[in-house]
Design a protein around this motif. Structure first.
Motif, PDB file in Angstrom:
ATOM      1  N   LEU A   1      18.709 -13.731  -2.783  1.00 24.11           N
ATOM      2  CA  LEU A   1      20.122 -13.564  -3.102  1.00 24.11           C
ATOM      3  C   LEU A   1      20.419 -12.095  -3.367  1.00 24.11           C
ATOM      4  O   LEU A   1      19.629 -11.399  -3.997  1.00 24.11           O
ATOM      5  N   THR A   2      21.573 -11.674  -2.920  1.00 26.32           N
ATOM      6  CA  THR A   2      22.043 -10.332  -3.196  1.00 26.32           C
ATOM      7  C   THR A   2      23.359 -10.453  -3.944  1.00 26.32           C
ATOM      8  O   THR A   2      24.269 -11.144  -3.481  1.00 26.32           O
ATOM      9  N   GLU A   3      23.441  -9.816  -5.094  1.00 24.80           N
ATOM     10  CA  GLU A   3      24.720  -9.791  -5.803  1.00 24.80           C
ATOM     11  C   GLU A   3      25.608  -8.759  -5.128  1.00 24.80           C
ATOM     12  O   GLU A   3      25.188  -7.628  -4.878  1.00 24.80           O
TER      13      GLU A   3
ATOM     14  N   TYR B   1      27.916 -13.497  -4.468  1.00 26.95           N
ATOM     15  CA  TYR B   1      26.520 -13.560  -4.050  1.00 26.95           C
ATOM     16  C   TYR B   1      26.444 -13.801  -2.558  1.00 26.95           C
ATOM     17  O   TYR B   1      27.291 -14.486  -1.973  1.00 26.95           O
TER      18      TYR B   1
ATOM     19  N   THR C   1      32.538 -12.259  -9.422  1.00 28.02           N
ATOM     20  CA  THR C   1      31.137 -12.151  -9.056  1.00 28.02           C
ATOM     21  C   THR C   1      31.008 -12.684  -7.641  1.00 28.02           C
ATOM     22  O   THR C   1      31.769 -13.557  -7.220  1.00 28.02           O
TER      23      THR C   1
ATOM     24  N   ASP D   1      28.552  -6.068  -4.718  1.00 29.58           N
ATOM     25  CA  ASP D   1      29.262  -5.116  -5.561  1.00 29.58           C
ATOM     26  C   ASP D   1      30.764  -5.274  -5.311  1.00 29.58           C
ATOM     27  O   ASP D   1      31.193  -6.085  -4.478  1.00 29.58           O
TER      28      ASP D   1
ATOM     29  N   GLU E   1      27.690 -16.872   1.668  1.00 26.47           N
ATOM     30  CA  GLU E   1      28.154 -15.985   0.603  1.00 26.47           C
ATOM     31  C   GLU E   1      29.323 -16.634  -0.108  1.00 26.47           C
ATOM     32  O   GLU E   1      30.007 -17.486   0.441  1.00 26.47           O
TER      33      GLU E   1
END
Length: 156
Positions: free
Chosen positions: A8-10, A141, A139, A12, A87
């Protein structure tokens, strides 16, 4: 596969803005005394931190009553290309009705919003309201991992 192994990539702020700019549908969550009331909604986005929703229907509408009874809501939009490529963005914010005399200021955003044909047709004869969702926090992801067992041979 464990949660720790999921890639997972949070996202920005810039990635969330880009994601919202390419989405047209999501789920609006409004508070009730019992459980949240969830609505699929099309939306317009101003490329900053504001979404716009068009409601069709009279004052007896449940969604209109709930949105006017609160000033806080959540909104979720997502894309799922496959189990290994998806996503999502979750937004929390303030909701307020936009007076009719301010609609001209947001015409480009409202015109860019996708709407089902049934909503477009109803807008010709039903009462229409526009609401602003001002984002307080968000937020996002993104998962773009490989399927289990798929190894990349880096020696090639």
């Amino acid at each position: 596969m464990t949660v720790e192994e999921i890639q997972l990539t949070e996202m920005d702020d810039d990635a969330i803005r880009a994601f919202l700019a390419n989405r047209k549908m999501g789920v609006l969550g409004l508070p009730t005394d019992e459980i949240p009331y969830l609505l699929p909604m099309s939306f317009g986005y101003d490329d900053a931190e504001t979404l716009y929703f068009t409601f069709v229907g009279g004052p007896e509408s449940r969604k209109r009553g709930l949105i006017e009874a609160t000033d806080r809501a959540v909104f979720l939009t997502y894309a799922a290309e496959s189990p290994f490529s998806w996503e999502s963005a979750l937004l929390t914010g303030r909701v307020e009705a936009i007076p009719d005399d301010e609609w001209d200021d947001i015409v480009p955003v409202l015109e860019a919003a996708w709407r089902p044909d049934v909503i477009e047709a109803a807008m010709e004869t039903e009462e229409v309201s526009v609401y602003r969702f001002s984002v307080d926090e968000w937020t996002g992801y993104k998962h773009t991992g490989l399927p289990p067992g798929f190894d990349v041979d880096e020696s090639v």
